[in-house]
Design a protein around this motif. Sequence first.
Motif, PDB file in Angstrom:
ATOM      1  N   ASP A   1      -3.787 -13.231   7.642  1.00 57.19           N
ATOM      2  CA  ASP A   1      -4.943 -13.026   8.513  1.00 57.19           C
ATOM      3  C   ASP A   1      -4.669 -11.902   9.504  1.00 57.19           C
ATOM      4  O   ASP A   1      -5.568 -11.232   9.970  1.00 57.19           O
ATOM      5  CB  ASP A   1      -5.248 -14.293   9.325  1.00 57.19           C
ATOM      6  N   LEU A   2      -3.397 -11.742   9.815  1.00 60.63           N
ATOM      7  CA  LEU A   2      -3.041 -10.692  10.768  1.00 60.63           C
ATOM      8  C   LEU A   2      -2.672  -9.385  10.094  1.00 60.63           C
ATOM      9  O   LEU A   2      -3.065  -8.318  10.544  1.00 60.63           O
ATOM     10  CB  LEU A   2      -1.835 -11.146  11.607  1.00 60.63           C
ATOM     11  N   THR A   3      -1.876  -9.473   9.031  1.00 62.41           N
ATOM     12  CA  THR A   3      -1.293  -8.237   8.513  1.00 62.41           C
ATOM     13  C   THR A   3      -1.799  -7.845   7.129  1.00 62.41           C
ATOM     14  O   THR A   3      -1.300  -6.908   6.528  1.00 62.41           O
ATOM     15  CB  THR A   3       0.247  -8.375   8.441  1.00 62.41           C
ATOM     16  N   GLY A   4      -2.762  -8.558   6.594  1.00 64.58           N
ATOM     17  CA  GLY A   4      -3.277  -8.217   5.270  1.00 64.58           C
ATOM     18  C   GLY A   4      -2.463  -8.883   4.178  1.00 64.58           C
ATOM     19  O   GLY A   4      -1.519  -9.618   4.460  1.00 64.58           O
ATOM     20  N   SER A   5      -2.841  -8.622   2.925  1.00 69.00           N
ATOM     21  CA  SER A   5      -2.144  -9.323   1.842  1.00 69.00           C
ATOM     22  C   SER A   5      -2.225  -8.535   0.541  1.00 69.00           C
ATOM     23  O   SER A   5      -3.008  -7.595   0.414  1.00 69.00           O
ATOM     24  CB  SER A   5      -2.797 -10.690   1.637  1.00 69.00           C
ATOM     25  N   ILE A   6      -1.399  -8.975  -0.377  1.00 68.20           N
ATOM     26  CA  ILE A   6      -1.422  -8.328  -1.691  1.00 68.20           C
ATOM     27  C   ILE A   6      -2.716  -8.653  -2.413  1.00 68.20           C
ATOM     28  O   ILE A   6      -3.205  -9.782  -2.346  1.00 68.20           O
ATOM     29  CB  ILE A   6      -0.226  -8.825  -2.533  1.00 68.20           C
ATOM     30  N   ASP A   7      -3.255  -7.654  -3.083  1.00 66.37           N
ATOM     31  CA  ASP A   7      -4.457  -7.871  -3.865  1.00 66.37           C
ATOM     32  C   ASP A   7      -4.016  -8.065  -5.313  1.00 66.37           C
ATOM     33  O   ASP A   7      -3.789  -7.099  -6.039  1.00 66.37           O
ATOM     34  CB  ASP A   7      -5.358  -6.640  -3.724  1.00 66.37           C
ATOM     35  N   PHE A   8      -3.881  -9.343  -5.686  1.00 65.87           N
ATOM     36  CA  PHE A   8      -3.297  -9.621  -7.003  1.00 65.87           C
ATOM     37  C   PHE A   8      -4.106  -9.021  -8.139  1.00 65.87           C
ATOM     38  O   PHE A   8      -3.580  -8.653  -9.167  1.00 65.87           O
ATOM     39  CB  PHE A   8      -3.110 -11.130  -7.189  1.00 65.87           C
ATOM     40  N   SER A   9      -5.412  -8.878  -7.931  1.00 68.60           N
ATOM     41  CA  SER A   9      -6.239  -8.379  -9.025  1.00 68.60           C
ATOM     42  C   SER A   9      -5.901  -6.929  -9.362  1.00 68.60           C
ATOM     43  O   SER A   9      -6.255  -6.434 -10.417  1.00 68.60           O
ATOM     44  CB  SER A   9      -7.709  -8.495  -8.641  1.00 68.60           C
ATOM     45  N   THR A  10      -5.217  -6.234  -8.451  1.00 69.01           N
ATOM     46  CA  THR A  10      -4.958  -4.822  -8.728  1.00 69.01           C
ATOM     47  C   THR A  10      -3.511  -4.540  -9.097  1.00 69.01           C
ATOM     48  O   THR A  10      -3.155  -3.409  -9.392  1.00 69.01           O
ATOM     49  CB  THR A  10      -5.324  -3.960  -7.507  1.00 69.01           C
ATOM     50  N   ILE A  11      -2.672  -5.593  -9.061  1.00 66.27           N
ATOM     51  CA  ILE A  11      -1.260  -5.335  -9.383  1.00 66.27           C
ATOM     52  C   ILE A  11      -1.112  -4.766 -10.788  1.00 66.27           C
ATOM     53  O   ILE A  11      -0.365  -3.812 -11.010  1.00 66.27           O
ATOM     54  CB  ILE A  11      -0.418  -6.620  -9.248  1.00 66.27           C
ATOM     55  N   ALA A  12      -1.874  -5.317 -11.710  1.00 64.09           N
ATOM     56  CA  ALA A  12      -1.778  -4.845 -13.091  1.00 64.09           C
ATOM     57  C   ALA A  12      -2.086  -3.348 -13.151  1.00 64.09           C
ATOM     58  O   ALA A  12      -1.382  -2.559 -13.774  1.00 64.09           O
ATOM     59  CB  ALA A  12      -2.749  -5.628 -13.961  1.00 64.09           C
ATOM     60  N   GLU A  13      -3.117  -2.970 -12.416  1.00 63.14           N
ATOM     61  CA  GLU A  13      -3.534  -1.565 -12.429  1.00 63.14           C
ATOM     62  C   GLU A  13      -2.451  -0.640 -11.884  1.00 63.14           C
ATOM     63  O   GLU A  13      -2.171   0.415 -12.431  1.00 63.14           O
ATOM     64  CB  GLU A  13      -4.803  -1.442 -11.590  1.00 63.14           C
ATOM     65  N   TYR A  14      -1.833  -1.076 -10.755  1.00 60.74           N
ATOM     66  CA  TYR A  14      -0.862  -0.180 -10.115  1.00 60.74           C
ATOM     67  C   TYR A  14       0.577  -0.476 -10.515  1.00 60.74           C
ATOM     68  O   TYR A  14       1.491   0.234 -10.128  1.00 60.74           O
ATOM     69  CB  TYR A  14      -1.005  -0.226  -8.598  1.00 60.74           C
TER      70      TYR A  14
ATOM     71  N   PRO B   1       1.367   0.554  -2.398  1.00 57.02           N
ATOM     72  CA  PRO B   1       0.460   0.232  -1.284  1.00 57.02           C
ATOM     73  C   PRO B   1      -0.994   0.124  -1.707  1.00 57.02           C
ATOM     74  O   PRO B   1      -1.799  -0.488  -1.010  1.00 57.02           O
ATOM     75  CB  PRO B   1       0.662   1.386  -0.297  1.00 57.02           C
ATOM     76  N   ARG B   2      -1.321   0.689  -2.846  1.00 54.01           N
ATOM     77  CA  ARG B   2      -2.719   0.576  -3.282  1.00 54.01           C
ATOM     78  C   ARG B   2      -3.043  -0.846  -3.744  1.00 54.01           C
ATOM     79  O   ARG B   2      -4.193  -1.216  -3.867  1.00 54.01           O
ATOM     80  CB  ARG B   2      -3.007   1.582  -4.398  1.00 54.01           C
ATOM     81  N   ALA B   3      -1.988  -1.606  -4.014  1.00 52.72           N
ATOM     82  CA  ALA B   3      -2.209  -2.991  -4.437  1.00 52.72           C
ATOM     83  C   ALA B   3      -2.204  -3.948  -3.244  1.00 52.72           C
ATOM     84  O   ALA B   3      -2.069  -5.152  -3.391  1.00 52.72           O
ATOM     85  CB  ALA B   3      -1.136  -3.393  -5.449  1.00 52.72           C
ATOM     86  N   TYR B   4      -2.308  -3.386  -2.075  1.00 53.63           N
ATOM     87  CA  TYR B   4      -2.253  -4.216  -0.867  1.00 53.63           C
ATOM     88  C   TYR B   4      -3.551  -4.046  -0.089  1.00 53.63           C
ATOM     89  O   TYR B   4      -4.080  -2.931   0.018  1.00 53.63           O
ATOM     90  CB  TYR B   4      -1.063  -3.761  -0.019  1.00 53.63           C
ATOM     91  N   ARG B   5      -4.061  -5.131   0.420  1.00 53.07           N
ATOM     92  CA  ARG B   5      -5.275  -5.008   1.244  1.00 53.07           C
ATOM     93  C   ARG B   5      -4.897  -5.020   2.722  1.00 53.07           C
ATOM     94  O   ARG B   5      -4.460  -6.037   3.241  1.00 53.07           O
ATOM     95  CB  ARG B   5      -6.237  -6.146   0.928  1.00 53.07           C
ATOM     96  N   PHE B   6      -5.049  -3.864   3.338  1.00 53.39           N
ATOM     97  CA  PHE B   6      -4.719  -3.771   4.762  1.00 53.39           C
ATOM     98  C   PHE B   6      -5.915  -4.243   5.578  1.00 53.39           C
ATOM     99  O   PHE B   6      -6.575  -3.457   6.244  1.00 53.39           O
ATOM    100  CB  PHE B   6      -4.347  -2.335   5.126  1.00 53.39           C
ATOM    101  N   ASP B   7      -6.215  -5.531   5.453  1.00 50.82           N
ATOM    102  CA  ASP B   7      -7.436  -5.989   6.112  1.00 50.82           C
ATOM    103  C   ASP B   7      -7.184  -7.154   7.062  1.00 50.82           C
ATOM    104  O   ASP B   7      -8.072  -7.927   7.363  1.00 50.82           O
ATOM    105  CB  ASP B   7      -8.493  -6.362   5.072  1.00 50.82           C
ATOM    106  N   GLY B   8      -5.935  -7.259   7.543  1.00 51.03           N
ATOM    107  CA  GLY B   8      -5.665  -8.265   8.577  1.00 51.03           C
ATOM    108  C   GLY B   8      -6.263  -7.795   9.898  1.00 51.03           C
ATOM    109  O   GLY B   8      -6.659  -6.636  10.030  1.00 51.03           O
ATOM    110  N   GLU B   9      -6.310  -8.702  10.851  1.00 57.69           N
ATOM    111  CA  GLU B   9      -6.899  -8.323  12.140  1.00 57.69           C
ATOM    112  C   GLU B   9      -6.116  -7.205  12.828  1.00 57.69           C
ATOM    113  O   GLU B   9      -6.693  -6.339  13.468  1.00 57.69           O
ATOM    114  CB  GLU B   9      -6.991  -9.536  13.069  1.00 57.69           C
ATOM    115  N   LEU B  10      -4.787  -7.242  12.675  1.00 60.82           N
ATOM    116  CA  LEU B  10      -3.994  -6.183  13.307  1.00 60.82           C
ATOM    117  C   LEU B  10      -4.278  -4.831  12.671  1.00 60.82           C
ATOM    118  O   LEU B  10      -4.261  -3.801  13.342  1.00 60.82           O
ATOM    119  CB  LEU B  10      -2.498  -6.492  13.214  1.00 60.82           C
ATOM    120  N   ASN B  11      -4.526  -4.824  11.365  1.00 64.88           N
ATOM    121  CA  ASN B  11      -4.867  -3.568  10.688  1.00 64.88           C
ATOM    122  C   ASN B  11      -6.191  -3.033  11.199  1.00 64.88           C
ATOM    123  O   ASN B  11      -6.332  -1.863  11.531  1.00 64.88           O
ATOM    124  CB  ASN B  11      -5.013  -3.775   9.171  1.00 64.88           C
TER     125      ASN B  11
END
Length: 631
Positions: free
Chosen positions: A215-228, A234-244
């Motif tokens: 919730d604070l620092t974002g998380s891995i986007d598992f749906s994109t790991i295969a792609e990357y 870093p493209r497989a990570y969602r930088f969407d935590g509140e701190l981001n």
Amino acid sequence: MDILNKVRKYREDEDRLKWEGTFAEYIRLVKERPEIAQTAHSRVYNMIRTAGVEEIEGQKSYNFFNREMYGLETALERLVEEYFHPAARRLDVRKRILLLMGPVSGGKSTIVTMLKRGLEQFSRTDEGAVYAIKGCPMHEDPLHLIPHHLRDEFYEEYGIRIEGSLSPLNTMRLEQEYGGRIEDVLVERIFFSEDRRVGIGTFTPSDPKSQDIADLTGSIDFSTIAEYGSESDPRAYRFDGELNKANRGMMEFQEMLKLDEKFLWHLLSLTQEGNFKAGRFALISADELIVAHTNETEYRSFIANKKNEALHSRIIVIPIPYNLKVSEEERIYQKMIRESDMAHVHIAPHALRAAAIFSVLTRLEVPKKQGIDLLKKMRLYDGENVEGFNDVDVAELKKEFPNEGMHGIDPRYIINRISSAIIRKEVPSINALDVLRSLKEGLDQHPSISQEDREKYINYIAVARREYDEIAKNEVQKAFVYSYEESAKHLMNNYLDNVEAFCNKNKLRDQLTGEEMNPDEKLMRSIEEQIGVSENAKKAFREEILIRLSAYARKGQRFDYNSHERLREAIQKKLFADLKDIVKITTSSKTPDESQLKKINEVVATLVDEYGYNTTSANELLRYVGSLLNR
Ligand SMILES: Nc1ncnc2c1ncn2[C@@H]1O[C@H](COP(=O)(O)OP(=O)(O)O)[C@@H](O)[C@H]1O
Ligand SMILES: [Mg+2]
């Protein structure tokens, strides 16, 4: 439709303000307007400063806060001068978490909300404009593109210090999308918005077990790991935590001290080093103001815990006490009522004042100074004149208890009691007595008041009630006198004729019979006694009046009812004393006769037209004062 026009205008403004260009173009903008590259802390400080600062008797007052915060000048000055100002100058306090500490409903959340709304607005102005690397989920500062080894030179030329490293995501994008050419990287202007999660973040602790650091620092986007291909791309990570999301702006931590330790450590590193850890990446730089709020008890138990020692030195605590001025307290209630669903209810004059007297009394410490009681202290704090005391005394009183205002009755309690008083009345109109009664009843239901405090508080309600009684009598007196304006004038002329005859040792002539008479000593004394003119002082007083009278005559001005303050007071009081019986009878009679009814109606009309009552509250006032006079 006005509202639709406004919405459209807002959108058009935003379109007009939009800017997009290459980093090379952005750098030219920075040269012209270095303020666009300021730090988050500096932007907040400039936002407050730009709204205007006044200095009244050495006390700073900020327009930015004045619109909604009342009576907290000292605390807000401390907030700005001890935190925002030095933080804007990149001094060390910037590296600490700002913690607003104060009693419940003392305005902490309101201050934070004002800062958030303020930043949203400010980012739409020239002085507050913010630019970011286009397409970056963290709205990264474009200047991070400048490699570390060139930053000293950059500082020489631009006078701007760059802090923080280019994030893993943008490092990769720079290579892949721009072939390493930083000058081509696209930059855009951004607008802070809590709703859209740009530059403003909020975090509320939930159940500690389910709380996720993502919730604070974002998380891995598992749906994109295969792609990357890898979790560390870093493209497989969602930088969407509140701190981001709060990067470049501010982050609010509600109830921060309830947070799990591991969360707090992220904050530590963020504030101290300007970066935090997300996923498997190198540290991510962020520039944001971190504000938290808490009450005193929570704070005390937090610092009592040894484990929190390291954190503790990295927090700067600014106390936000309750307001201690009666008239400002009234304004707080007015504001809260305006914003509530009670806005249509008629609140009789002085009802809020009576409540404000009560709540301020519960917050004040009993003075140690000689010759002063709580009530006098309350008046002095509110800027009233109290015989025998001056500004120096007020300053001394304040020094007696530097932490005053951290406990007592909160404004929300008052508003809740007012609202339950309203429910009980048949008509949407409430007066001071309704409010005081409801406050008293509420004390029994209040969960967090000790028996000892309850007794004290009940006594303060009685004090507020006595204060109100005086105000009420005065008000009715004024209204009666107003309805008897002619009688007042007549009484005064009569007095003046007698004074003239007395001073000149003349006789008066009876208007009806033409007979000569001595000055009416009894009449004159009955007026003078109203304002405490003694037998010995009467001659001097009358002579003074006569001098004033002839001074007016010389200048060709009319000496009237308002020409001599004390005389007017004396006349009013005398008239009221004469009227007292009428008031007593008219206001307390269950079945008033015709002439009494006429008078009541006149006075009610005066109260409604001149003093802000409605017919219900005016009649209630008359009945109440009638009962007071009959005691
Ligand atoms: N000094 C003050 N000036 C203006 N409003 C105040 C003041 N103190 C409290 N309030 C009002 O009281 C209510 C509760 O304040 P809030 O900000 O939620 O307090 P806290 O977060 O400290 O518990 C809000 O409506 C707020 O506007
Ligand atoms: Mg709050």
